[in-house]
Design a protein around this motif. Structure first.
Motif, PDB file in Angstrom:
ATOM      1  N   GLU A 157       0.839  -1.216   0.000  1.00 41.51           N
ATOM      2  CA  GLU A 157       0.000   0.000   0.000  1.00 41.51           C
ATOM      3  C   GLU A 157       0.857   1.242   0.000  1.00 41.51           C
ATOM      4  O   GLU A 157       0.582   2.207  -0.697  1.00 41.51           O
ATOM      5  N   MET A 158       1.866   1.227   0.852  1.00 42.28           N
ATOM      6  CA  MET A 158       2.758   2.390   0.958  1.00 42.28           C
ATOM      7  C   MET A 158       4.190   1.932   0.784  1.00 42.28           C
ATOM      8  O   MET A 158       4.532   0.817   1.196  1.00 42.28           O
ATOM      9  N   PRO A 159       5.047   2.764   0.203  1.00 36.97           N
ATOM     10  CA  PRO A 159       6.454   2.342   0.110  1.00 36.97           C
ATOM     11  C   PRO A 159       7.089   2.263   1.498  1.00 36.97           C
ATOM     12  O   PRO A 159       6.735   3.039   2.392  1.00 36.97           O
ATOM     13  N   VAL A 162      13.100   2.379   2.574  1.00 35.39           N
ATOM     14  CA  VAL A 162      14.137   2.187   1.545  1.00 35.39           C
ATOM     15  C   VAL A 162      13.538   2.380   0.151  1.00 35.39           C
ATOM     16  O   VAL A 162      14.174   2.945  -0.758  1.00 35.39           O
ATOM     17  N   GLN A 163      12.285   1.989  -0.016  1.00 41.05           N
ATOM     18  CA  GLN A 163      11.625   2.190  -1.321  1.00 41.05           C
ATOM     19  C   GLN A 163      11.365   3.683  -1.556  1.00 41.05           C
ATOM     20  O   GLN A 163      11.489   4.174  -2.669  1.00 41.05           O
ATOM     21  N   MET A 164      10.988   4.409  -0.475  1.00 45.42           N
ATOM     22  CA  MET A 164      10.714   5.846  -0.617  1.00 45.42           C
ATOM     23  C   MET A 164      11.907   6.592  -1.215  1.00 45.42           C
ATOM     24  O   MET A 164      11.746   7.507  -2.002  1.00 45.42           O
ATOM     25  N   GLU A 181      18.246  -2.861   6.385  1.00 49.04           N
ATOM     26  CA  GLU A 181      18.250  -4.153   7.068  1.00 49.04           C
ATOM     27  C   GLU A 181      17.403  -5.169   6.331  1.00 49.04           C
ATOM     28  O   GLU A 181      16.581  -4.825   5.477  1.00 49.04           O
ATOM     29  N   THR A 182      17.631  -6.413   6.684  1.00 46.98           N
ATOM     30  CA  THR A 182      16.944  -7.493   6.009  1.00 46.98           C
ATOM     31  C   THR A 182      15.433  -7.409   6.262  1.00 46.98           C
ATOM     32  O   THR A 182      15.003  -6.997   7.335  1.00 46.98           O
ATOM     33  N   GLY A 183      14.663  -7.697   5.226  1.00 45.36           N
ATOM     34  CA  GLY A 183      13.205  -7.640   5.340  1.00 45.36           C
ATOM     35  C   GLY A 183      12.638  -6.241   5.204  1.00 45.36           C
ATOM     36  O   GLY A 183      11.460  -6.002   5.486  1.00 45.36           O
ATOM     37  N   SER A 184      13.449  -5.276   4.747  1.00 48.25           N
ATOM     38  CA  SER A 184      12.977  -3.891   4.688  1.00 48.25           C
ATOM     39  C   SER A 184      12.355  -3.539   3.328  1.00 48.25           C
ATOM     40  O   SER A 184      11.963  -2.404   3.107  1.00 48.25           O
ATOM     41  N   GLY A 185      12.287  -4.500   2.425  1.00 53.30           N
ATOM     42  CA  GLY A 185      11.650  -4.226   1.129  1.00 53.30           C
ATOM     43  C   GLY A 185      12.631  -3.796   0.050  1.00 53.30           C
ATOM     44  O   GLY A 185      12.269  -3.113  -0.904  1.00 53.30           O
ATOM     45  N   LYS A 186      13.883  -4.237   0.174  1.00 58.49           N
ATOM     46  CA  LYS A 186      14.893  -3.834  -0.818  1.00 58.49           C
ATOM     47  C   LYS A 186      14.553  -4.385  -2.209  1.00 58.49           C
ATOM     48  O   LYS A 186      14.767  -3.709  -3.210  1.00 58.49           O
ATOM     49  N   THR A 187      14.029  -5.612  -2.251  1.00 52.88           N
ATOM     50  CA  THR A 187      13.807  -6.239  -3.565  1.00 52.88           C
ATOM     51  C   THR A 187      12.896  -5.377  -4.445  1.00 52.88           C
ATOM     52  O   THR A 187      13.220  -5.073  -5.588  1.00 52.88           O
ATOM     53  N   ALA A 188      11.747  -4.972  -3.881  1.00 49.17           N
ATOM     54  CA  ALA A 188      10.832  -4.155  -4.695  1.00 49.17           C
ATOM     55  C   ALA A 188      11.451  -2.797  -4.992  1.00 49.17           C
ATOM     56  O   ALA A 188      11.106  -2.166  -5.989  1.00 49.17           O
TER      57      ALA A 188
HETATM   58  N1  LIG Z   1       5.811  -1.537   0.393  1.00 51.25           N
HETATM   59  C1  LIG Z   1       5.575  -2.704   0.969  1.00 51.25           C
HETATM   60  N2  LIG Z   1       4.447  -2.894   1.689  1.00 51.25           N
HETATM   61  C2  LIG Z   1       4.188  -4.098   2.270  1.00 51.25           C
HETATM   62  N3  LIG Z   1       5.002  -5.175   2.197  1.00 51.25           N
HETATM   63  C3  LIG Z   1       6.143  -5.046   1.501  1.00 51.25           C
HETATM   64  C4  LIG Z   1       6.488  -3.809   0.842  1.00 51.25           C
HETATM   65  N4  LIG Z   1       7.664  -3.993   0.205  1.00 51.25           N
HETATM   66  C5  LIG Z   1       8.045  -5.268   0.446  1.00 51.25           C
HETATM   67  N5  LIG Z   1       7.139  -5.897   1.212  1.00 51.25           N
HETATM   68  C6  LIG Z   1       7.202  -7.307   1.700  1.00 51.25           C
HETATM   69  O1  LIG Z   1       8.168  -7.348   2.745  1.00 51.25           O
HETATM   70  C7  LIG Z   1       8.836  -8.617   2.752  1.00 51.25           C
HETATM   71  C8  LIG Z   1      10.346  -8.393   2.774  1.00 51.25           C
HETATM   72  O2  LIG Z   1      10.732  -7.768   1.566  1.00 51.25           O
HETATM   73  P1  LIG Z   1      12.103  -8.118   0.830  1.00 51.25           P
HETATM   74  O3  LIG Z   1      12.304  -9.578   0.723  1.00 51.25           O
HETATM   75  O4  LIG Z   1      12.156  -7.287  -0.386  1.00 51.25           O
HETATM   76  O5  LIG Z   1      13.132  -7.545   1.878  1.00 51.25           O
HETATM   77  P2  LIG Z   1      14.688  -7.420   1.688  1.00 51.25           P
HETATM   78  O6  LIG Z   1      15.071  -6.130   2.304  1.00 51.25           O
HETATM   79  O7  LIG Z   1      15.067  -7.654   0.268  1.00 51.25           O
HETATM   80  O8  LIG Z   1      15.173  -8.629   2.592  1.00 51.25           O
HETATM   81  P3  LIG Z   1      16.520  -9.509   2.461  1.00 51.25           P
HETATM   82  O9  LIG Z   1      17.667  -8.618   2.840  1.00 51.25           O
HETATM   83  O10 LIG Z   1      16.264 -10.616   3.420  1.00 51.25           O
HETATM   84  O11 LIG Z   1      16.586  -9.990   1.031  1.00 51.25           O
HETATM   85  C9  LIG Z   1       8.355  -9.368   1.523  1.00 51.25           C
HETATM   86  O12 LIG Z   1       7.391 -10.284   1.930  1.00 51.25           O
HETATM   87  C10 LIG Z   1       7.722  -8.286   0.657  1.00 51.25           C
HETATM   88  O13 LIG Z   1       6.671  -8.813  -0.126  1.00 51.25           O
END
Ligand SMILES: Nc1ncnc2c1ncn2[C@@H]1O[C@H](COP(=O)(O)OP(=O)(O)OP(=O)(O)O)[C@@H](O)[C@H]1O
Length: 399
Positions: A157-159, A162-164, A181-188
């Motif tokens: 819904e919202m960035p 890190v996405q912002m 940090e890990t799980g912070s949404g870097k992939t998207a």
């Molecule tokens: N804007 C967002 N809103 C809600 N959920 C999100 C958003 N962006 C990413 N996510 C979810 O958050 C989870 C973690 O994202 P992601 O795997 O990209 O983190 P990461 O920073 O790449 O972690 P890692 O370092 O472990 O690879 C995933 O399940 C992803 O679908």
């Protein structure tokens, strides 16, 4: 290269041939296909092991039987539908008074003071010139409706912070070194700009060109599969196809997929080098090169392979991502691109205080013995324990 037509494929036993190589038979029935191993792609219809056997869609499919079901579904969904307009998220933080640009896009302008304040609230640290301010919503990026719908359908819904910051910076064309940090949404945060820039490029020019426009490298097959899955979700319905190039799957099929025309290649360095050296893949149009888990990718062994692939490209924008960033990484990155902006979110480079870290130096051959000594010791062994290893094979050898 021979490739059977759809009709041919619907007859019973089918062998797909590429050049002189004969690959596995495409399974005729779903029940003939095996169950997927953890992390492997699954058929979108029956959840058995899935592959790219259907050029008309981007879906993983197990067999000709499920392919037919998918094609029927695609035909039905091409009927016009009135999709609801995407929900537009507005900047609601009362601390920020922003001037509306007056456009339909929902984009807002920040003064430099507001940008600094916003960054400090979100713990975003930026080094580098002309890095655009953070965005507060995906809708402020002038993305096409379809991409906004895909982002929403992915549950975003919202960035995230890190996405912002990383999304507008990547869209501005800057090369980036991003840590969060890990799980912070870097992939998207690297996939959204990649999908947008690739689809936009195909819409505006070179519609018929088939060479890949972007490449993402990660250290493991499992991570590649996850990244590619997310890319497919974000690129659904746009001129955006992906190819997975990892060990463990037939190389001929991966090559065929690339030759059919894809926008993004997601792969591991080893398999990509194999493909590059043995086959003729054209990488001259790759405009964005993203590396996930850079700290691992720049370790000895991987580093040379990554640089060999990078040298096959013609000076792309580089997007480098990691949970931690060292000086060594910063040096490597500055050798790959000029004016790299460094974005870090949160407090990187600092280990979690509750985790006690203790390096133990042992000869390579004695590593396993030392590990078992620790696991057997009453003083150290307090289950549950997680042991991280470098590869699947390494993991198996411990069991
Ligand atoms: N804007 C967002 N809103 C809600 N959920 C999100 C958003 N962006 C990413 N996510 C979810 O958050 C989870 C973690 O994202 P992601 O795997 O990209 O983190 P990461 O920073 O790449 O972690 P890692 O370092 O472990 O690879 C995933 O399940 C992803 O679908």
């Amino acid at each position: 290269m021979e490739h059977p037509s759809n009709d041919d494929q619907c007859k019973s036993s089918v062998v797909v041939t590429y050049g002189n190589q004969v690959t596995d038979k495409v399974k005729e029935r779903s029940r003939d296909q095996r169950e997927p191993l953890p992390g492997e792609p699954k058929c979108v219809i029956c959840n058995r092991y899935g592959e790219y056997i259907c050029d008309q869609t981007d879906d993983d499919i197990c067999s000709l039987e499920c392919k037919q079901t998918v094609l029927c579904r695609v035909a039905n969904t091409q009927l016009p539908v009135n999709l609801p307009p995407p929900k537009r998220l507005t900047a609601t933080d009362e601390c920020f008074y922003v001037r509306d640009s007056g456009s339909q896009s929902g984009s807002v302008f920040f003064s430099s003071d507001q940008t600094e304040l916003l960054r400090s609230r979100l713990e975003i640290h930026v080094k580098g010139d002309l890095v655009p301010p953070p965005i507060l919503s995906f809708s402020s990026c002038n993305f096409p409706q379809k991409l906004l719908q895909n982002i929403e359908a992915a549950g975003f819904e919202m960035p995230t912070p890190v996405q912002m910051q990383a999304i507008p910076a990547a869209l501005s064309g800057k090369s980036l070194l991003v840590s969060a940090e890990t799980g912070s949404g870097k992939t998207a945060s690297f996939l959204v700009p990649i999908v947008y820039l690739c689809a936009n490029f195909r819409f505006e020019q070179f519609r018929d060109r088939k060479k890949p426009l972007a490449m993402v490298l990660t250290p493991t097959r499992e991570l590649c599969i996850q990244v590619e899955e997310q890319a497919k979700l974000l690129g659904k319905g746009l001129p955006f196809k992906t190819a997975l190039v990892v060990g463990g799957d037939a190389m001929a099929r991966q090559l065929h997929r690339i030759q059919q025309g894809v926008e993004l290649i997601v792969g591991t360095p080893g398999r990509l080098i194999d493909l590059l050296t043995k086959n003729d893949i054209q990488l001259g149009d790759v405009k964005i090169f993203a590396l996930d888990e850079v700290d691992c990718m720049f370790q000895r062994g991987f580093r040379d392979q990554v640089m060999q692939i990078f040298r096959a490209l013609s000076q792309p924008q580089v997007l480098l991502y990691s949970a931690t960033v060292s000086q060594d990484i910063e040096n490597m990155v500055s050798s790959m691109a000029k004016d790299v902006a460094v974005v870090s979110v949160g407090k990187p480079n600092r280990p979690n205080k509750v985790v006690k870290q203790l390096p133990i130096w042992v000869e390579s051959k004695q590593k396993k013995q030392k590990l078992f000594d620790i696991l057997m010791s009453k003083q150290h062994f307090m289950p549950p324990v997680v042991v991280y290893v470098g590869s699947r094979l390494g993991g198996r050898s411990l069991i």
